[in-house]
Design an enzyme around this catalytic site. Sequence first.
Site, short mmCIF file in Angstrom:
data_model
loop_
_atom_site.label_atom_id
_atom_site.label_comp_id
_atom_site.label_asym_id
_atom_site.label_seq_id
_atom_site.Cartn_x
_atom_site.Cartn_y
_atom_site.Cartn_z
N SER A 70 0.87 -1.16 0.00
CA SER A 70 0.00 0.00 0.00
C SER A 70 0.91 1.22 0.00
CB SER A 70 -0.87 -0.02 1.26
OG SER A 70 -1.54 1.21 1.41
N LYS A 114 -1.21 -1.11 -4.42
CA LYS A 114 -2.39 -0.31 -4.06
C LYS A 114 -1.90 1.10 -3.82
CE LYS A 114 -4.66 0.10 0.41
NZ LYS A 114 -5.22 -0.67 1.53
N LYS A 157 -2.97 5.01 -2.47
CA LYS A 157 -3.95 5.82 -1.75
C LYS A 157 -4.37 6.96 -2.66
CE LYS A 157 -3.95 4.03 2.44
NZ LYS A 157 -5.19 3.43 2.96
N ASP A 159 -7.25 3.07 -2.90
CA ASP A 159 -7.92 3.11 -1.59
C ASP A 159 -8.19 4.57 -1.23
OD1 ASP A 159 -8.83 2.84 0.98
OD2 ASP A 159 -7.07 1.78 1.76
N GLU A 179 -11.17 0.67 -3.00
CA GLU A 179 -11.40 0.37 -1.59
C GLU A 179 -12.04 1.57 -0.89
OE1 GLU A 179 -7.78 -1.23 0.10
OE2 GLU A 179 -8.49 -0.95 2.15
N ASP A 238 -13.54 -1.71 3.54
CA ASP A 238 -12.55 -1.80 4.62
C ASP A 238 -13.23 -1.27 5.89
OD1 ASP A 238 -10.49 -1.25 6.45
OD2 ASP A 238 -9.16 -0.29 5.04
N LYS A 294 -9.35 -6.81 8.45
CA LYS A 294 -8.26 -6.36 9.33
C LYS A 294 -8.57 -6.87 10.72
CE LYS A 294 -6.96 -2.10 6.95
NZ LYS A 294 -7.14 -0.63 6.93
N GLY A 329 -3.71 -3.91 6.33
CA GLY A 329 -2.69 -3.56 7.32
C GLY A 329 -2.97 -2.21 7.94
#
Length: 385
Positions: free
Chosen positions: A150, A176, A178, A203, A228, A253, A277, A305
């Site tokens: 990520s 991934k 952000k 995400d 996400e 998430d 998670k 994570g």
Amino acid sequence: MRRRIGAQRLSVWGAMRIEAITLRKLRMRLRAPFEASFGTTWERILVLVEVSADGLSGWGEVTAPEGPFYNPETVGTSWHITRDFLVPLFLGNRIGSACEIPALFSPIRGHEMARAAAENAVWDIEAQQKKLPLWKLLGGEHAEIPCGVSLGIQSSPEVLLEKIAQELAAGYQRIKIKIKPGKDLDYASAVRKAHPDTMLSVDANSAYTLADTGHLKRLDDLNLLMIEQPLWWDDILSHAKLQKRLRTAICLDESIRHVRDAAAAIELGACRIINVKLGRVGGHSSGRAIQEYCGAKKIPVWCGGMLETGIGRAHNVALSTLPGFTLPGDVSASRRYWDEDIIDPPIEVTPRGTIVVSQKPGIGYSVRRDLIERLTIEKESWRAQ
Ligand code: OSB
Ligand code: MG
């Protein structure tokens, strides 16, 4: 040998008595700042839970960040809930298995991250008692797990591309990135253009609203594995409305706290993938339940994570071995986060972008007590009478 106590059956030889609990607050600097739509993290203040039973020590990590910007929990709330409510519920108790912890903690509403750390520490003890690696005790099937990374929001698409090149060279199987409004389409398209065949996802950490539907639809051209948590952290219904209008799979998430949320999301069509998670769902029992439920509904899951130390990371590795964890998780090498991790050896990733799971009992790594003591800024312990 089994004995009946009230309505409960306890296996006496396997039982453990919770003798002591220690909470520690640590300060640890990240190797590089991590930016998500809700803010930037330079260092972590985090809480570790150590549980002692039958001469063994089990460890869990609270994944709550310092502020309530990801979900409602914080370092402070987790300390309060653990000290004032969880410790009295399980200190001195005799239990047959970590499976009994969720029932003991059931009076507590919410505060999944606090509950998860305490429950997971007991799982670690049970695995050590049974001389099994935790992943085998949980019912894990894969001894090697696929890994993704990520990447935080970067100052420009070019900087992001440089970072991605390094991660792909290291072998990671999925990227991934952000995103947030203003730092989304340009970044994601640049990555897709440079890496047409890489498994890629974005995400948003709840940075958009349904009014952005038209904008988000433009992501459909990028052949993303998933988007996400685009919308409000606690809003399953709006994600169902958005998923109807997107070709790209939504992955939830923040919105998934337990198997009932997963059931609501799947029945409403709010997502086609779920990120599990351990902290957010309240520990291994709940993580396993979500995984089983999603498996029956053919919804792939993967392990997310929270910038964990090696202790939380080792628990994430164990969770990732369960059936149904088919997509690469955000479970990556210790050295991406820390100069020195608090477990030995640190978690490493193979050139094929996998983690080979430890065969040692418990979480499978030794806990570096000396280093933990040096990093500790607050500590409180309780011992059963
Ligand atoms: O939404 O997955 C998330 C980090 C902190 C809070 C939320 C998230 C993340 C990450 C990083 O994406 C995952 C990791 O590398 O630990
Ligand atoms: Mg996320």
